[in-house]
Design an enzyme around this catalytic site. Structure first.
Site, PDB file in Angstrom:
ATOM      1  N   GLY D 148       7.310   5.431   1.256  1.00 36.06           N
ATOM      2  CA  GLY D 148       7.127   4.686   2.459  1.00 36.06           C
ATOM      3  C   GLY D 148       7.321   3.152   2.199  1.00 36.06           C
ATOM      4  O   GLY D 148       7.157   2.578   1.041  1.00 36.06           O
ATOM      5  N   CYS D 149       7.366   1.993   3.102  1.00 37.15           N
ATOM      6  CA  CYS D 149       7.235   0.800   2.794  1.00 37.15           C
ATOM      7  C   CYS D 149       6.038   0.171   2.190  1.00 37.15           C
ATOM      8  O   CYS D 149       5.929  -0.363   1.206  1.00 37.15           O
ATOM      9  CB  CYS D 149       7.789  -0.012   4.003  1.00 37.15           C
ATOM     10  SG  CYS D 149       6.658   0.306   5.357  1.00 37.15           S
ATOM     11  N   TYR D 150       4.893   0.328   2.863  1.00 42.32           N
ATOM     12  CA  TYR D 150       3.660  -0.170   2.321  1.00 42.32           C
ATOM     13  C   TYR D 150       3.519   0.548   0.871  1.00 42.32           C
ATOM     14  O   TYR D 150       2.934   0.143   0.102  1.00 42.32           O
ATOM     15  CB  TYR D 150       2.467   0.251   3.371  1.00 42.32           C
ATOM     16  CG  TYR D 150       2.296  -0.564   4.399  1.00 42.32           C
ATOM     17  CD1 TYR D 150       1.950  -1.883   4.282  1.00 42.32           C
ATOM     18  CD2 TYR D 150       2.328   0.137   5.740  1.00 42.32           C
ATOM     19  CE1 TYR D 150       1.786  -2.708   5.590  1.00 42.32           C
ATOM     20  CE2 TYR D 150       2.096  -0.480   6.860  1.00 42.32           C
ATOM     21  CZ  TYR D 150       2.001  -1.886   6.886  1.00 42.32           C
ATOM     22  OH  TYR D 150       1.695  -2.739   7.685  1.00 42.32           O
ATOM     23  N   THR D 152       5.155   1.712  -1.136  1.00 39.29           N
ATOM     24  CA  THR D 152       6.044   1.045  -2.470  1.00 39.29           C
ATOM     25  C   THR D 152       5.426  -0.363  -2.960  1.00 39.29           C
ATOM     26  O   THR D 152       5.209  -0.303  -3.946  1.00 39.29           O
ATOM     27  CB  THR D 152       7.578   0.603  -1.981  1.00 39.29           C
ATOM     28  OG1 THR D 152       8.018   2.094  -1.841  1.00 39.29           O
ATOM     29  CG2 THR D 152       8.225  -0.015  -3.036  1.00 39.29           C
TER      30      THR D 152
END
Lengths: 342, 342, 342, 342
Positions: D148-150, D152
């Site tokens: 996921g973005c967060y 990472t």
């Protein structure tokens, strides 16, 4: 590898040139000058360049620009006209992203730009760097006057109509909207986020410096003077120009076909399908000018919508396109970029 | 205290009406309806209203709108035309912020709005609520068709020229730019921040519903049909409309004086000094239309710049202004707001 | 009517003071000074004030500030400390919106602000103008140190926990986000739309001037020194501060009840229902601080969300609130504003 | 050329994958599916792809995904878990950009995602695609769970501290801010420009789906459970995540050196010089995670600032990086992009 120098690289056209040249593949960036920031690594000012550009800003003296093959001027108006002669005499090709060599009528230039021209003799020689009009002349030039951002969007939008002689060229209207990066990276109150953000306004209604540049280009296409009302506006976004152009048709032509034919072989002009409305973000970061043409309610007013990224096709990208032509490289080298959306 | 009801208050014109009415001083908000949100406190959906509006959304039945003195329809098009008759018969005045009663030619309305009109008989009675044109008629009306946002900005900008008969009314151009709130609070892809943000585009070039409304108003002023090219654009900001209007002068008049005289007694139209360029933020949250008029290079093209807050003078504020007129209150009551800048 | 003067009114706190004072009803704005813009009508610089404020900027000499009842300093740091004495001696009350009188420890102030203090004697007298803490002292004061924007949001968020002694005050964290107007209207590169727009960054991580101000306030509440990590961030919007506060609970209390009780009688602090997440726009243009308190996963970390409009409760609004207290007016006079949403 | 398929390409991760793959040089995009838009040329929905991607959306049946070498799922959660088995059995490698295979504890996954897992057996096999942690495992995997973005941004920021065992892993705080594109291209009210623009708010304070994913990764590094408070916020920009991370040092180490050593050989993690504050725009469009580490006032609280472009390193770029590893290509192929600034 073509040896490249940039004069005055701290502004947005400078960093944009570096973004494009870093991935070009056929050039080596030798030097980038800034009197004020000499010694500072470029990537310290622009962290986006970390890992991509590893040189520092240098003084004009240290830069040894006369050893370059080509020098870009990403400077305020009035600098290139003072420094171009020396470079040209040293065999360096010059591309000026400012306005010094754009207007053939030196007196007119001096009126709009408020200074005396330092090299009127070069003005005649300089080639106006709109490849869609002057491609062959650009190939053999020494000195390129890279077009302004508004003039690029407006001329590309009007040219098919003017060249075909199908509109009344005495009463053209160019309602143009620009993102704020068109005003550069100078610290000024009116381009602060709190002034330009969530806000929309016109400016320069009484007269903007790009007016004579546009009229010169359209008059050449019309082979006659043109009448143009040009109203620029500031829109709360970073990049992008959207020109909405109005003209009266004097002949009942298929305007869609006219535009498609005119730009059939132009890699960086995209005539969209009938009925389209191009968005500025569809060219964000790319060198394309996207155009749609309309006849509302089937009347005789033709409306052309023309969008570019003002920092790419309106500045650094077109400059690289011109460089490619100057050196016989593929015209699109380094410019095959997919725009960033969203 | 005037008893007020609002039908359909979950959208932006609804919350804006509540913002204005909460500080009006002469009204009591009796009910605000929403079938979908009935029971939810208004301030739960709009926390900005916490401490200012303490009622909940109610069902149309619970709202007892027929006991109000006036009901505002802040609904999609097609609702007021179904419900106005009952209210009017109960002696309730009606102000429709949607388009149901704006176009006198019912067939024309049906063509642009894509539905049959449920109360064609009321269309003739309804008064078009542009106080700067119809003030006296509004005072004695039962049913007000509150103008659209673009039509307000465009008509106020063109009217002095048209009424004075000093321009060619057959080839008017209205290049108009709107903030995104003009599209309402509906969940749609094209108004997401990631779609409309940092982006600029035209839309509805082939024909927008506000076109017949504007033409109707200008034709009445001209006492003849008018020709208008109207191109709306979406600009990445929340509130504000900027109309840039172009017309050909047929007489050499002092346009600045013409505008100043026309609006000398209009509290909510501000003619700015010659040379000005009004910003949309200068009217953010306020009910003023600010106008500047130009003749670029002294030519015969007149350029009018007209800005409003689309949710205030373009919707809820004008509706309150109309309510004040309907009930004999001071026209500006509750509207003496200093715009929010920055 | 209270006679009011403003020193240095060209910045955002100046225009915001005028917005609020123009509708206050109990004051008369006598003079607003600007050495640089003396003679220019205020409404020429800020068209939003057209029709609301009709005076011009004046020189300090012409302003006759000593004839006012109260003078607001909307100046850079270091001005009020030089000019307050003369005014106070003339019987004028002084409200400084800058930082000159906020820090009681003069040496500490001089360290953070990088200048010698011109009136250390006044520092002890000045009352820190956070009404939710110092209301009674404010009523009888002559000189008010109006709190900073971050300190207002952070202190109001932490105070209930600190006063009740239920958290570990040695390891507080305040992760704070500000709109760009907090940086003022000065022309600087980093607050240009093209630099701050569509971008997010921290700044001042090593130490920000608001740190000692916040620590002073919290230490007074704790009656002991506190440990605070304060990280400010710049967020791409115009107005608003969002403070996200973290603390370790040392007692298992009902934090929702704690906050509700602490602010039960505070008109300008709104404790939202459990589970809420306040948005900065819910206070845009208003003087309210909205707070929500959470215990994620029911653990012992308490998270407080505190939002204000930095130009209102964080500056001009709080200054007007203080003025009302100084003169025995209703505390909320002129501040009963419905925030502008959207 | 590697034959690539994309399932569900109408969202932002889909168009971003196409942007990257179009210039990759080692792949051929065979098919991109969308049940809803089957038949529509991709470039009609995304004009930025005109001239770069010339295929149309196809139905899953027409797409013949089993003839691809690799298939990306750019779908909502819950799709890949239903379709991966068939593809894997056909010898196709699968990279899921959604969350189906990220959480090893299936019961935990089902709790947070609110559905039963269709392929629990594959969860164990799937490799979590964070190359900076799992590079070798990725090279030999069949099925990649793209982070996921967060997760990472947060994991890359905490890992050096956790792996070295120099912070108290029981009380970590991750205050995270995301641009709106993280919410995808779905039509929803809260991500409209008029709702999310000029506004800042926290959300999911009580619990966000990325919390268990981050804790799983950090616990693996710590070889023990970790305590984490994770508060996400929505910031009014299009792209970018800025994670501000707080931890208590338990040993007095040189944190700058620690980070530099950990990422010395990581091409896509850039540890900035001490004192830096990374901006989200410095990675706009690029695959880099930029990190700076601070110890405010030299205390024992360490503050890590970690920024990524959520659509690139936080989604499509990392997916391409994983694809490169899966197929033995240079890890950075197609990802050598200069971020777009301004």
């Amino acid at each position: 590898m073509i040896k490249v120098g940039i004069v005055g690289g701290t502004g947005y056209t400078g960093v944009e040139l570096m973004r494009l040249l870093a991935r070009h593949g056929g050039v080596k960036l030798q030097a980038i000058t800034s009197r004020k920031e000499a010694g500072m690594p470029v990537a310290e000012m622009y962290p986006s360049l970390r890992g991509h550009v590893d040189i520092a800003f240098s003084t004009p003296t240290d830069a040894k620009l006369d050893e370059c093959d080509v020098v870009f001027f990403a400077t305020p108006n009035g600098i290139a006209m003072q420094e171009a002669t020396t470079l040209l005499e040293a065999g360096v090709k010059v591309i000026d992203l400012a306005a010094d060599f754009r207007i053939k009528d030196v007196a007119e230039w001096e009126k709009w730009y408020g200074m005396s021209h330092a090299s009127p003799g070069l003005v005649a020689e300089a080639v106006y760097g709109l490849p869609e009009v002057n491609r062959d002349k650009i190939r053999t030039a020494r000195l390129i006057a890279n077009p302004g951002c508004y003039p690029t969007a407006v001329q590309l939008g009007f040219l098919p109509l003017i060249e075909a002689g199908v509109v009344d060229a005495s009463s053209l209207i160019a309602d143009s909207k620009s993102g704020v990066s068109g005003a550069g990276r100078k610290a000024e109150v009116h381009t602060l986020l709190c002034e330009a953000g969530d806000n929309f306004k016109a400016y320069g209604v009484g007269g903007h410096r790009h007016l004579p540049e546009i009229k010169q280009g359209l008059a050449a296409a019309a082979q006659a003077p043109v009448g143009l009302t040009f109203v620029p506006h500031l829109t709360p976004m970073i990049r992008g120009i959207h020109a909405t152009l109005y003209a009266k048709l004097t002949k009942d032509v298929d305007v869609q076909a006219l535009f498609e034919q005119r730009y059939a072989n132009e890699r960086f002009v995209d005539v969209m399908p009938a009925g389209s409305t191009p968005e500025t973000r569809s060219v964000r970061g790319g060198n394309t000018c996207r155009i749609a043409v309309h006849r509302p309610q089937g009347g005789d007013t033709v409306v052309v919508l023309s969008v570019i990224d003002n920092l790419v096709k309106g500045a650094a990208g077109q400059a690289v396109q011109n460089m490619n032509l100057l050196f016989g490289l593929p015209e699109g080298q380094g410019l095959d970029i997919v725009p960033l959306l969203p």
